[in-house]
Write a protein that holds these residues in place. Structure first.
Motif, mmCIF file in Angstrom:
data_model
loop_
_atom_site.group_PDB
_atom_site.id
_atom_site.type_symbol
_atom_site.label_atom_id
_atom_site.label_comp_id
_atom_site.label_asym_id
_atom_site.label_seq_id
_atom_site.Cartn_x
_atom_site.Cartn_y
_atom_site.Cartn_z
ATOM 1 N N ASN A 136 13.405 -1.780 4.616
ATOM 2 C CA ASN A 136 14.482 -1.154 3.855
ATOM 3 C C ASN A 136 13.979 -0.166 2.802
ATOM 4 N N ALA A 137 12.832 0.485 3.076
ATOM 5 C CA ALA A 137 12.283 1.464 2.141
ATOM 6 C C ALA A 137 11.389 2.426 2.914
ATOM 7 N N SER A 138 11.187 3.598 2.356
ATOM 8 C CA SER A 138 10.302 4.588 2.984
ATOM 9 C C SER A 138 8.841 4.190 2.762
ATOM 10 N N PRO A 139 7.942 4.734 3.567
ATOM 11 C CA PRO A 139 6.523 4.458 3.331
ATOM 12 C C PRO A 139 6.078 4.841 1.915
ATOM 13 N N GLU A 140 6.614 5.939 1.420
ATOM 14 C CA GLU A 140 6.252 6.380 0.064
ATOM 15 C C GLU A 140 6.754 5.393 -0.989
ATOM 16 N N ALA A 141 7.962 4.891 -0.791
ATOM 17 C CA ALA A 141 8.517 3.924 -1.738
ATOM 18 C C ALA A 141 7.736 2.616 -1.700
ATOM 19 N N ILE A 142 7.320 2.189 -0.513
ATOM 20 C CA ILE A 142 6.517 0.963 -0.399
ATOM 21 C C ILE A 142 5.183 1.157 -1.105
ATOM 22 N N ALA A 143 4.538 2.293 -0.864
ATOM 23 C CA ALA A 143 3.247 2.562 -1.509
ATOM 24 C C ALA A 143 3.385 2.564 -3.030
ATOM 25 N N ALA A 144 4.431 3.191 -3.541
ATOM 26 C CA ALA A 144 4.653 3.212 -4.994
ATOM 27 C C ALA A 144 4.917 1.807 -5.520
ATOM 28 N N ARG A 145 5.692 1.037 -4.789
ATOM 29 C CA ARG A 145 6.000 -0.341 -5.207
ATOM 30 C C ARG A 145 4.719 -1.170 -5.268
ATOM 31 N N VAL A 146 3.865 -1.029 -4.270
ATOM 32 C CA VAL A 146 2.613 -1.785 -4.244
ATOM 33 C C VAL A 146 1.736 -1.395 -5.434
ATOM 34 N N GLN A 147 1.687 -0.118 -5.766
ATOM 35 C CA GLN A 147 0.889 0.325 -6.914
ATOM 36 C C GLN A 147 1.417 -0.217 -8.239
ATOM 37 N N ASP A 148 2.692 -0.603 -8.279
ATOM 38 C CA ASP A 148 3.291 -1.154 -9.498
ATOM 39 C C ASP A 148 2.892 -2.607 -9.748
#
Length: 94
Positions: free
Chosen positions: A52-64
């Motif tokens: 339920n998220a774009s690859p970019e959103a997942i990557a940003a979430r993981v970095q958080d």
């Protein structure tokens, strides 16, 4: 769909950031992005199933995640395109 692995890089520092890491996981569930979170055995880190998220959103979430930001774990994000599922998981193919 994404499989995120968080493998310990500096496990000794994990207790210092555990509360923030648990809060980060909770936000992922609250936001409807995380479907499953669990431990890699034997005591090697963790895994998250996300959607339920774009690859970019997942990557940003993981970095958080402070575990990632502080080098407690190294993260790997695997993008998976489900081709066949059990009927109970059919929503993952959408």
């Amino acid at each position: 769909m994404f499989v995120i692995t968080l493998r310990f890089a500096d496990k000794a520092r994990a207790p210092q950031f555990m509360d923030a890491h648990k809060a980060w996981i909770g936000r992922g569930f609250d936001d409807g992005v995380f479907l499953l979170a669990g431990s890699l055995q034997p005591n090697a880190g963790g895994t998250i199933l996300a959607h339920n998220a774009s690859p970019e959103a997942i990557a940003a979430r993981v970095q958080d995640d402070l575990f990632v930001a502080e080098g407690v774990v190294s993260a790997e994000i695997l993008a998976v395109t489900p081709g066949r599922t059990d009927d109970r998981l059919a929503f993952l193919k959408a």
